[in-house]
Design an enzyme around this catalytic site. Structure first.
Site, PDB file in Angstrom:
ATOM      1  N   ASN A  15      60.303  37.279 -26.743  1.00  0.00           N
ATOM      2  CA  ASN A  15      59.045  37.551 -27.462  1.00  0.00           C
ATOM      3  C   ASN A  15      58.195  38.567 -26.704  1.00  0.00           C
ATOM      4  O   ASN A  15      57.553  39.426 -27.312  1.00  0.00           O
ATOM      5  CB  ASN A  15      58.260  36.257 -27.691  1.00  0.00           C
ATOM      6  N   ARG A  66      48.049  19.602 -11.520  1.00  0.00           N
ATOM      7  CA  ARG A  66      47.967  20.465 -12.703  1.00  0.00           C
ATOM      8  C   ARG A  66      46.637  21.230 -12.710  1.00  0.00           C
ATOM      9  O   ARG A  66      46.574  22.401 -13.057  1.00  0.00           O
ATOM     10  CB  ARG A  66      48.086  19.583 -13.964  1.00  0.00           C
ATOM     11  N   LEU A  94      48.820  22.581 -20.737  1.00  0.00           N
ATOM     12  CA  LEU A  94      47.618  23.181 -20.155  1.00  0.00           C
ATOM     13  C   LEU A  94      46.470  22.177 -20.121  1.00  0.00           C
ATOM     14  O   LEU A  94      46.327  21.359 -21.026  1.00  0.00           O
ATOM     15  CB  LEU A  94      47.222  24.399 -20.990  1.00  0.00           C
ATOM     16  N   ASN A 108      49.671  31.219 -29.204  1.00  0.00           N
ATOM     17  CA  ASN A 108      50.981  30.691 -28.818  1.00  0.00           C
ATOM     18  C   ASN A 108      51.937  30.900 -29.992  1.00  0.00           C
ATOM     19  O   ASN A 108      51.513  31.005 -31.135  1.00  0.00           O
ATOM     20  CB  ASN A 108      50.875  29.192 -28.511  1.00  0.00           C
ATOM     21  N   HIS A 110      55.358  29.113 -31.736  1.00  0.00           N
ATOM     22  CA  HIS A 110      56.111  27.855 -31.703  1.00  0.00           C
ATOM     23  C   HIS A 110      57.247  27.929 -32.717  1.00  0.00           C
ATOM     24  O   HIS A 110      57.033  28.351 -33.857  1.00  0.00           O
ATOM     25  CB  HIS A 110      55.175  26.688 -32.032  1.00  0.00           C
ATOM     26  N   GLU A 144      44.936  20.329 -28.464  1.00  0.00           N
ATOM     27  CA  GLU A 144      46.041  19.546 -29.016  1.00  0.00           C
ATOM     28  C   GLU A 144      47.350  20.338 -28.915  1.00  0.00           C
ATOM     29  O   GLU A 144      47.414  21.472 -29.416  1.00  0.00           O
ATOM     30  CB  GLU A 144      45.740  19.228 -30.491  1.00  0.00           C
ATOM     31  N   LEU A 145      48.375  19.768 -28.295  1.00  0.00           N
ATOM     32  CA  LEU A 145      49.635  20.483 -28.071  1.00  0.00           C
ATOM     33  C   LEU A 145      50.232  20.996 -29.384  1.00  0.00           C
ATOM     34  O   LEU A 145      50.509  20.207 -30.293  1.00  0.00           O
ATOM     35  CB  LEU A 145      50.647  19.560 -27.363  1.00  0.00           C
ATOM     36  N   GLU A 175      60.352  35.280 -35.025  1.00  0.00           N
ATOM     37  CA  GLU A 175      59.300  35.235 -33.995  1.00  0.00           C
ATOM     38  C   GLU A 175      58.940  36.651 -33.551  1.00  0.00           C
ATOM     39  O   GLU A 175      57.772  36.994 -33.375  1.00  0.00           O
ATOM     40  CB  GLU A 175      59.765  34.409 -32.792  1.00  0.00           C
TER      41      GLU A 175
HETATM   42  C1  GRF Z   1      60.587  30.779 -28.283  1.00  0.00           C
HETATM   43  O1  GRF Z   1      61.413  30.102 -29.191  1.00  0.00           O
HETATM   44  C2  GRF Z   1      59.165  30.362 -28.460  1.00  0.00           C
HETATM   45  O2  GRF Z   1      58.822  30.084 -29.780  1.00  0.00           O
HETATM   46  C3  GRF Z   1      59.098  29.103 -27.640  1.00  0.00           C
HETATM   47  O3  GRF Z   1      59.890  29.367 -26.516  1.00  0.00           O
HETATM   48  C4  GRF Z   1      60.868  30.349 -26.848  1.00  0.00           C
HETATM   49  C5  GRF Z   1      60.681  31.476 -25.886  1.00  0.00           C
HETATM   50  O4  GRF Z   1      61.667  32.461 -26.016  1.00  0.00           O
HETATM   51  N1  GRF Z   1      57.722  28.756 -27.357  1.00  0.00           N
HETATM   52  P1  GRF Z   1      61.521  33.837 -25.256  1.00  0.00           P
HETATM   53  O5  GRF Z   1      61.295  33.522 -23.777  1.00  0.00           O
HETATM   54  O6  GRF Z   1      60.380  34.594 -25.847  1.00  0.00           O
HETATM   55  O7  GRF Z   1      62.829  34.530 -25.470  1.00  0.00           O
END
Ligand code: GRF
Length: 213
Positions: A15, A66, A94, A108, A110, A144-145, A175
Site C-alpha cells: 500500500n 505501549r 494504538l 487506516n 482494512h 475503536e479498533l 486497496e
Molecule cells: C493490507 O491488507 C492492509 O489492509 C492491512 O495490512 C495489509 C498490509 O499490506 N492493514 P501491505 O504492507 O500494504 O502490503
C-alpha cells in the site's frame, strides 16, 4: 502546496508503494515526507529508500510500555510536521492518547467491508462465512479498533475455489486503488472528519463509505 504525509508500516508495504507511485504524478496533491516502521525487516523500508524517502525505525520491543512507545512514535511523527498520518499495514494497537492526538488526520486501510470483520484474518472469516462479496475499506482512525467512520470502500467478489491467499491478492489490488484516492480527497480538502463522522464535499459519507465499484 502539497500536504505532508507520514506513513506508518510494519511489513511488505505494498500500500505504501501504491502511495509512492501516486505521489510520482506532478498533480498529486500530497507528498510522503517520512516512512516509519516498528519492524527492522519491513520491506516497505526498502521501498521508501528506493524512492529517496526518509525512513525511521522505532522498535516497540525496546520500550517498557505501549504508552512509552506511542509517545516516542508521536514525537517522531510530529518532527516531520505532517498534515496527515497514513497507517499502511501498521500492526499495532494504538493508545487512546495517540489516536486522539491525530483525530481527523489519520487514516487506516482494512481488508474487509467494514463494519464486517474488524481485527485479523479477515479473508479467512469472509470465506468461512460464505460471503459472496468481500473487499477493503479506508477509514478515519478513532479509538475503536477498525471502527472509525468509513471513507471509501471497494467490493471484491468471492470466487468459487477461492483461498485466503487468492482472495487477499485480489483485495490488495483494490486497496492499492482506494488508498491513494482517499489521500487525494483529503489533500484536496474534499474529505474531512467532523462530529465523529466522515464528510465528502460537505456531505456525510454513508456508514459503508463511498463505493467505488
Ligand atoms: C493490507 O491488507 C492492509 O489492509 C492491512 O495490512 C495489509 C498490509 O499490506 N492493514 P501491505 O504492507 O500494504 O502490503
Amino acid at each position: 502546496m502539497k500536504i505532508r504525509v507520514v506513513v506508518l508500516i510494519s511489513g511488505s508495504g505494498s500500500n505504501l508503494q501504491a502511495l509512492i507511485d501516486a505521489t510520482a504524478s506532478a498533480d498529486f496533491p500530497a507528498q510522503i515526507v517520512a516512512v516509519i516502521s516498528n519492524k527492522a525487516d519491513a520491506y516497505g523500508l526498502v521501498r521508501a529508500q528506493n524512492s529517496g524517502i526518509p525512513t525511521e525505525l522505532l522498535d516497540h520491543k525496546t520500550f517498557a510500555s505501549r504508552e512509552e512507545f506511542d509517545t516516542a512514535l508521536q514525537n517522531k511523527i510530529d518532527s516531520y510536521e505532517p498534515d496527515l498520518v497514513v497507517l499502511a499495514g501498521f500492526m499495532r494497537i494504538l493508545t487512546f492518547q495517540f489516536v486522539n492526538h491525530y483525530l481527523g488526520r489519520m487514516l487506516n486501510i482494512h481488508p474487509s467491508l467494514l463494519p464486517l470483520y474488524p481485527g485479523l484474518h479477515t479473508h479467512r472469516r469472509a470465506l468461512e462465512a460464505g460471503d459472496a462479496t468481500h473487499g477493503a475499506t479506508v477509514h478515519f482512525v478513532t479509538a475503536e479498533l477498525d471502527g472509525g467512520p468509513a471513507v471509501v470502500q471497494a467490493d471484491v467478489p468471492v470466487e468459487k475455489g477461492d483461498t485466503e491467499d487468492l482472495l487477499a491478492k485480489r483485495v490488495l489490488i483494490q486497496e492499492h486503488r482506494i488508498y491513494p484516492l482517499a489521500v487525494r480527497w483529503f489533500a484536496e480538502g474534499n474529505l474531512a472528519f467532523r462530529d465523529g463522522k466522515a464528510w465528502y464535499k460537505g456531505n456525510v459519507i454513508p456508514p459503508h463509505g463511498i463505493k467505488v465499484n
